[in-house]
Design a protein around this motif. Sequence first.
Motif, PDB file in Angstrom:
ATOM      1  N   THR A 170      -2.590  13.398  -5.252  1.00 36.29           N
ATOM      2  CA  THR A 170      -2.213  12.163  -4.570  1.00 36.29           C
ATOM      3  C   THR A 170      -3.107  11.010  -5.019  1.00 36.29           C
ATOM      4  O   THR A 170      -4.318  11.170  -5.159  1.00 36.29           O
ATOM      5  CB  THR A 170      -2.324  12.354  -3.041  1.00 36.29           C
ATOM      6  OG1 THR A 170      -1.477  13.437  -2.654  1.00 36.29           O
ATOM      7  CG2 THR A 170      -1.892  11.105  -2.299  1.00 36.29           C
ATOM      8  N   ASN A 200      -3.918   6.890  -4.047  1.00 33.91           N
ATOM      9  CA  ASN A 200      -3.771   5.827  -3.061  1.00 33.91           C
ATOM     10  C   ASN A 200      -3.791   4.490  -3.784  1.00 33.91           C
ATOM     11  O   ASN A 200      -4.788   4.162  -4.426  1.00 33.91           O
ATOM     12  CB  ASN A 200      -4.912   5.866  -2.039  1.00 33.91           C
ATOM     13  CG  ASN A 200      -4.905   7.128  -1.235  1.00 33.91           C
ATOM     14  OD1 ASN A 200      -3.911   7.465  -0.621  1.00 33.91           O
ATOM     15  ND2 ASN A 200      -6.024   7.838  -1.230  1.00 33.91           N
ATOM     16  N   THR A 250       0.854  -1.187   0.000  1.00 31.78           N
ATOM     17  CA  THR A 250       0.000   0.000   0.000  1.00 31.78           C
ATOM     18  C   THR A 250       0.889   1.235   0.000  1.00 31.78           C
ATOM     19  O   THR A 250       1.839   1.318   0.782  1.00 31.78           O
ATOM     20  CB  THR A 250      -0.917  -0.007   1.236  1.00 31.78           C
ATOM     21  OG1 THR A 250      -1.718  -1.191   1.195  1.00 31.78           O
ATOM     22  CG2 THR A 250      -1.822   1.210   1.252  1.00 31.78           C
ATOM     23  N   LEU A 299       1.204   5.707  -1.214  1.00 38.29           N
ATOM     24  CA  LEU A 299       0.680   6.968  -1.733  1.00 38.29           C
ATOM     25  C   LEU A 299       1.642   7.457  -2.797  1.00 38.29           C
ATOM     26  O   LEU A 299       2.857   7.448  -2.593  1.00 38.29           O
ATOM     27  CB  LEU A 299       0.588   8.028  -0.635  1.00 38.29           C
ATOM     28  CG  LEU A 299      -0.369   7.758   0.513  1.00 38.29           C
ATOM     29  CD1 LEU A 299      -0.232   8.839   1.579  1.00 38.29           C
ATOM     30  CD2 LEU A 299      -1.799   7.714   0.002  1.00 38.29           C
TER      31      LEU A 299
END
Length: 182
Positions: free
Chosen positions: A148, A150, A139, A141
């Motif tokens: 941004t 995710n 995971t 960013l």
Amino acid sequence: MNIRLLPKKDSKASVWSGGLTYEYLIYPETASYADRDFAFRISSATIEQEPSVFTKFRGYHRYLVMLDNCLDIEVNKEKKVYEKYEIMEFNSDDEVTSYTKGTDFNWMVSDKIRHHKLKITTNSQNSNAQIMLLFSLRTTLIKINDKTYNLNTYDLLVIENQKKENIMLDFSNDCIFGTLDF
């Protein structure tokens, strides 16, 4: 600039002789996997049988990265071992047999495309390539020009940069980073 987030959960599985393959992207979108007329294809596959013979694709260069295991493989009768996250490059017309079960990342690029690179990185990247791809290993960013994104584990972000602008990619975790220029 066109930025697309392609989540793992949205990829569809199809069967290959050694397991399942999940296609993220075939480029251009009008191309056909069966016709082998694509510039590049990004997928992830499970290797569920030992041994497994890889499908041949004449006219393609291939990058393969094991995501959960090392890779015990034979390429044209030469035995090799690749560690988890180590990049294997080969001609897609080679005779390749895997003796490992696991999950891989796979990028096939037409031999007509001369400029392509793939690396594993945790560092921010600055690039002006026409196509950039980021495949998240965890995971993460990703910040691109103050926006941004995710990404969950094994999500793919594709940036089409036809004007070849200089783009700063800032990210927080391990990614597979690829660039391609036509």
